[in-house]
Design a protein around this motif. Structure first.
Motif, PDB file in Angstrom:
ATOM      1  N   LYS A   1       0.841  -1.195   0.000  1.00  0.00           N
ATOM      2  CA  LYS A   1       0.000   0.000   0.000  1.00  0.00           C
ATOM      3  C   LYS A   1       0.880   1.249   0.000  1.00  0.00           C
ATOM      4  CE  LYS A   1      -4.319  -1.544   0.385  1.00  0.00           C
ATOM      5  NZ  LYS A   1      -5.383  -1.172  -0.577  1.00  0.00           N
ATOM      6  N   THR A   2       0.610   2.150  -0.916  1.00  0.00           N
ATOM      7  CA  THR A   2       1.311   3.435  -0.931  1.00  0.00           C
ATOM      8  C   THR A   2       0.447   4.490  -0.258  1.00  0.00           C
ATOM      9  OG1 THR A   2       0.389   3.996  -3.107  1.00  0.00           O
ATOM     10  CG2 THR A   2       2.506   2.854  -3.061  1.00  0.00           C
ATOM     11  N   VAL A   3       1.107   5.446   0.373  1.00  0.00           N
ATOM     12  CA  VAL A   3       0.390   6.469   1.139  1.00  0.00           C
ATOM     13  C   VAL A   3       0.948   7.842   0.793  1.00  0.00           C
ATOM     14  CG1 VAL A   3       0.059   7.430   3.455  1.00  0.00           C
ATOM     15  CG2 VAL A   3      -0.271   5.000   3.068  1.00  0.00           C
ATOM     16  N   ARG A   4       0.051   8.788   0.584  1.00  0.00           N
ATOM     17  CA  ARG A   4       0.442  10.189   0.375  1.00  0.00           C
ATOM     18  C   ARG A   4      -0.486  11.062   1.201  1.00  0.00           C
ATOM     19  NH1 ARG A   4      -0.150  14.694  -3.587  1.00  0.00           N
ATOM     20  NH2 ARG A   4      -2.022  13.708  -4.380  1.00  0.00           N
TER      21      ARG A   4
ATOM     22  N   ILE B   1      -5.594  11.358   3.581  1.00  0.00           N
ATOM     23  CA  ILE B   1      -4.652  10.319   3.213  1.00  0.00           C
ATOM     24  C   ILE B   1      -5.090   9.721   1.878  1.00  0.00           C
ATOM     25  CG2 ILE B   1      -3.930   7.965   3.737  1.00  0.00           C
ATOM     26  CD1 ILE B   1      -2.360   9.809   5.376  1.00  0.00           C
ATOM     27  N   GLU B   2      -4.191   9.762   0.898  1.00  0.00           N
ATOM     28  CA  GLU B   2      -4.450   9.118  -0.387  1.00  0.00           C
ATOM     29  C   GLU B   2      -3.698   7.788  -0.409  1.00  0.00           C
ATOM     30  OE1 GLU B   2      -3.437  11.574  -3.675  1.00  0.00           O
ATOM     31  OE2 GLU B   2      -5.207  12.863  -3.467  1.00  0.00           O
ATOM     32  N   VAL B   3      -4.428   6.712  -0.644  1.00  0.00           N
ATOM     33  CA  VAL B   3      -3.842   5.371  -0.620  1.00  0.00           C
ATOM     34  C   VAL B   3      -3.848   4.788  -2.026  1.00  0.00           C
ATOM     35  CG1 VAL B   3      -4.031   3.042   0.329  1.00  0.00           C
ATOM     36  CG2 VAL B   3      -4.574   5.011   1.757  1.00  0.00           C
ATOM     37  N   GLY B   4      -2.719   4.275  -2.436  1.00  0.00           N
ATOM     38  CA  GLY B   4      -2.603   3.569  -3.704  1.00  0.00           C
ATOM     39  C   GLY B   4      -2.010   2.194  -3.469  1.00  0.00           C
ATOM     40  N   GLU B   5      -1.622   1.528  -4.543  1.00  0.00           N
ATOM     41  CA  GLU B   5      -1.056   0.181  -4.420  1.00  0.00           C
ATOM     42  C   GLU B   5       0.062  -0.026  -5.420  1.00  0.00           C
ATOM     43  OE1 GLU B   5      -3.947  -3.032  -4.357  1.00  0.00           O
ATOM     44  OE2 GLU B   5      -5.467  -1.653  -3.617  1.00  0.00           O
ATOM     45  N   VAL B   6       1.041  -0.810  -5.018  1.00  0.00           N
ATOM     46  CA  VAL B   6       2.097  -1.268  -5.910  1.00  0.00           C
ATOM     47  C   VAL B   6       2.190  -2.781  -5.779  1.00  0.00           C
ATOM     48  CG1 VAL B   6       4.570  -1.272  -6.402  1.00  0.00           C
ATOM     49  CG2 VAL B   6       3.432   0.873  -5.857  1.00  0.00           C
ATOM     50  N   MET B   7       2.040  -3.473  -6.885  1.00  0.00           N
ATOM     51  CA  MET B   7       2.196  -4.926  -6.919  1.00  0.00           C
ATOM     52  C   MET B   7       3.538  -5.265  -7.556  1.00  0.00           C
ATOM     53  SD  MET B   7      -1.118  -4.018  -7.232  1.00  0.00           S
ATOM     54  CE  MET B   7      -2.762  -4.482  -6.701  1.00  0.00           C
ATOM     55  N   VAL B   8       4.208  -6.272  -7.023  1.00  0.00           N
ATOM     56  CA  VAL B   8       5.517  -6.673  -7.537  1.00  0.00           C
ATOM     57  C   VAL B   8       5.509  -8.173  -7.792  1.00  0.00           C
ATOM     58  CG1 VAL B   8       8.000  -6.752  -7.122  1.00  0.00           C
ATOM     59  CG2 VAL B   8       6.659  -4.824  -6.260  1.00  0.00           C
ATOM     60  N   PHE B   9       5.833  -8.561  -9.032  1.00  0.00           N
ATOM     61  CA  PHE B   9       6.076  -9.961  -9.392  1.00  0.00           C
ATOM     62  C   PHE B   9       7.590 -10.147  -9.437  1.00  0.00           C
ATOM     63  CE2 PHE B   9       1.922  -9.022 -11.109  1.00  0.00           C
ATOM     64  CZ  PHE B   9       1.189 -10.176 -10.904  1.00  0.00           C
ATOM     65  N   LEU B  10       8.088 -11.080  -8.637  1.00  0.00           N
ATOM     66  CA  LEU B  10       9.529 -11.286  -8.524  1.00  0.00           C
ATOM     67  C   LEU B  10       9.862 -12.684  -9.017  1.00  0.00           C
ATOM     68  CD1 LEU B  10      12.026  -9.703  -7.349  1.00  0.00           C
ATOM     69  CD2 LEU B  10      11.774 -11.145  -5.325  1.00  0.00           C
TER      70      LEU B  10
ATOM     71  N   VAL C   1       3.490  -3.119 -10.841  1.00  0.00           N
ATOM     72  CA  VAL C   1       2.202  -2.583 -11.291  1.00  0.00           C
ATOM     73  C   VAL C   1       1.744  -1.571 -10.252  1.00  0.00           C
ATOM     74  CG1 VAL C   1      -0.153  -3.126 -11.996  1.00  0.00           C
ATOM     75  CG2 VAL C   1       1.666  -4.811 -12.354  1.00  0.00           C
ATOM     76  N   ARG C   2       1.514  -0.354 -10.703  1.00  0.00           N
ATOM     77  CA  ARG C   2       1.147   0.710  -9.762  1.00  0.00           C
ATOM     78  C   ARG C   2      -0.273   1.203 -10.025  1.00  0.00           C
ATOM     79  NH1 ARG C   2       1.685   6.318  -8.859  1.00  0.00           N
ATOM     80  NH2 ARG C   2       2.432   6.737 -10.966  1.00  0.00           N
ATOM     81  N   HIS C   3      -0.997   1.444  -8.912  1.00  0.00           N
ATOM     82  CA  HIS C   3      -2.342   2.013  -8.954  1.00  0.00           C
ATOM     83  C   HIS C   3      -2.387   3.224  -8.027  1.00  0.00           C
ATOM     84  CE1 HIS C   3      -4.413  -1.334 -11.127  1.00  0.00           C
ATOM     85  NE2 HIS C   3      -3.438  -2.058 -10.586  1.00  0.00           N
ATOM     86  N   GLY C   4      -3.045   4.291  -8.467  1.00  0.00           N
ATOM     87  CA  GLY C   4      -3.191   5.484  -7.637  1.00  0.00           C
ATOM     88  C   GLY C   4      -2.098   6.495  -7.893  1.00  0.00           C
ATOM     89  N   LYS C   5      -2.286   7.691  -7.309  1.00  0.00           N
ATOM     90  CA  LYS C   5      -1.356   8.789  -7.523  1.00  0.00           C
ATOM     91  C   LYS C   5      -0.095   8.662  -6.672  1.00  0.00           C
ATOM     92  CE  LYS C   5      -5.045  12.099  -8.594  1.00  0.00           C
ATOM     93  NZ  LYS C   5      -5.691  13.375  -8.210  1.00  0.00           N
ATOM     94  N   ALA C   6      -0.216   8.037  -5.524  1.00  0.00           N
ATOM     95  CA  ALA C   6       0.924   7.968  -4.604  1.00  0.00           C
ATOM     96  C   ALA C   6       1.930   6.909  -5.059  1.00  0.00           C
ATOM     97  CB  ALA C   6       0.430   7.651  -3.192  1.00  0.00           C
ATOM     98  N   GLY C   7       3.179   7.115  -4.670  1.00  0.00           N
ATOM     99  CA  GLY C   7       4.197   6.082  -4.842  1.00  0.00           C
ATOM    100  C   GLY C   7       4.742   5.938  -6.239  1.00  0.00           C
TER     101      GLY C   7
END
Length: 373
Positions: free
Chosen positions: A131-134, A142-151, A159-165
């Motif tokens: 979860k990303t936070v701005r 608080i604006e919350v977004g998401e970052v998904m990582v495939f490793l 993969v990023r969703h939202g304005k933050a991060g």
């Protein structure tokens, strides 16, 4: 948060950094990274912001087509490919998921977003959600977004969703550190998590400043009667809970990485993840402290409101009592009986008025002595 090795003095000193455009479709890189991502989203492939090949700690060329980057990474000894996507659709993500054999359930989570922070293992691929936070200070939101990582063994997909991060700055900083890039996809995972947790610290600082100001306003007599104080406290409490929901769940997946339970993570990077975990725990403690502080401040504010209401009720009751004593006298003399005391006396009327005034003054002084006024 952490400096790996000795990075060059400027980002431009890293190989491949010169391939970063200063502006894309008229969008300045330093001014708006999210706008840059949207502007470049179709330059490599549908939904792909950037696709880069790395080998021996440096970026090989500029943006590379997806199939070419993957084939080259598989043939290179320590090479890997990093693909970045921004809010892709299912159709846009299909090429990436097919190329790397991503699990359908993980792909569904990455496209739809709105997931809790977690870490799942699908064969030789790890899938993490952060979860990303701005913190938007003027609105105290608080604006919350998401970052998904495939490793995977030779690739990392973000993969990023939202304005933050935004991850554009993460990529540039990591490319300025060849020593860490040699650790492969795990270096990217660390850089992403480190950036996200840094955002938690910035948001906590902004929240803390506004909470301190709100707490001061509760005990400031000039502002204590402002109805907006209570509304502001409730708004901050809601935002703190949102912040805590974003921060707290990350402790479990990050703990698994630190304990070495994720085989996809290079052991050389675990000590750096441990430092990130420390920062995360501090951010979580701040979130808990903010929640407790606001609960106590709200209680104090409600107690003050109740105290003011009780004081107002005492004043009203006191005035009603004073008026009732005079009403009693007036009511008795308004019965129109023939035989009543002092009716025939010429000083009777002034006497009753004086008596009413004396009673009112005495009652007022008695109420004031008992702090009803």
């Amino acid at each position: 948060m952490i400096a790996f090795g000795s990075p060059p003095a400027a980002v431009g000193g890293s190989a491949g950094a010169q391939d970063y455009p200063r502006a894309v479709n008229g969008v300045n890189v330093n001014r708006d990274e999210t706008a840059l991502e949207r502007a470049t989203v179709d330059s490599i492939g549908p939904g792909i912001v950037d696709c880069a090949l790395y080998a021996e700690g440096t970026r090989q060329g500029g943006q590379v087509p997806l199939d070419v980057a993957w084939e080259t990474a598989r043939d290179a000894g320590d090479g890997f490919v990093w693909i970045g996507l921004y809010e892709p659709t299912t159709e846009q993500f299909e090429a990436v998921s097919t190329e790397f054999g991503l699990h359908p359930l993980a792909v569904e989570d990455a496209v739809n977003a709105h997931q809790r922070a977690k870490l799942e293992i699908y064969g030789d691929i790890a899938f993490a959600v952060f979860k990303t936070v701005r913190y938007v200070d003027p609105e105290e939101l608080i604006e919350v977004g998401e970052v998904m990582v495939f490793l995977g063994p030779k690739f990392v997909v973000t993969v990023r969703h939202g304005k933050a991060g935004s991850l554009a700055s993460v990529r540039r900083q990591l490319e300025a550190n060849p020593d860490m890039l040699r650790a492969g996809p795990s270096a990217v995972l660390h850089a992403v998590v480190d950036h996200i947790v840094d955002g938690y610290g910035t948001a906590a600082e902004g929240l803390g400043n506004d909470i301190d100001d709100a707490e001061f306003s509760v005990f400031d007599s000039a502002r204590a009667r402002d109805d907006q104080v209570t509304e502001r406290l409730y708004t901050l409490k809601r935002e703190v809970l949102e912040f805590r929901r974003a921060v707290r769940p990350l402790a479990e997946p990050l703990g698994r990485i630190v304990r070495g339970d994720v085989p996809q993570v290079d052991p050389r990077t675990i000590e750096y993840f441990r430092d990130v975990e420390d920062h995360l725990l501090r951010a979580a403690e701040h979130a808990d402290w903010f929640a407790e502080l606001l609960t106590g401040t709200l209680g104090a504010n409600m107690a003050q409101i109740q105290s003011r209401e009780n004081a107002d009720m005492r004043k009203i009751t006191a005035w009603v009592a004073i008026a009732s004593a005079n009403t009693l006298i007036v009511g008795i003399y308004g019965q129109n009986f023939v035989y009543m005391p002092e009716l025939q006396w010429k000083y009777g009327y002034p006497l009753m008025l004086t008596l009413m005034l004396v009673i009112s003054v005495c009652m007022y002084r008695g109420f004031k002595r008992n702090h009803w006024f």
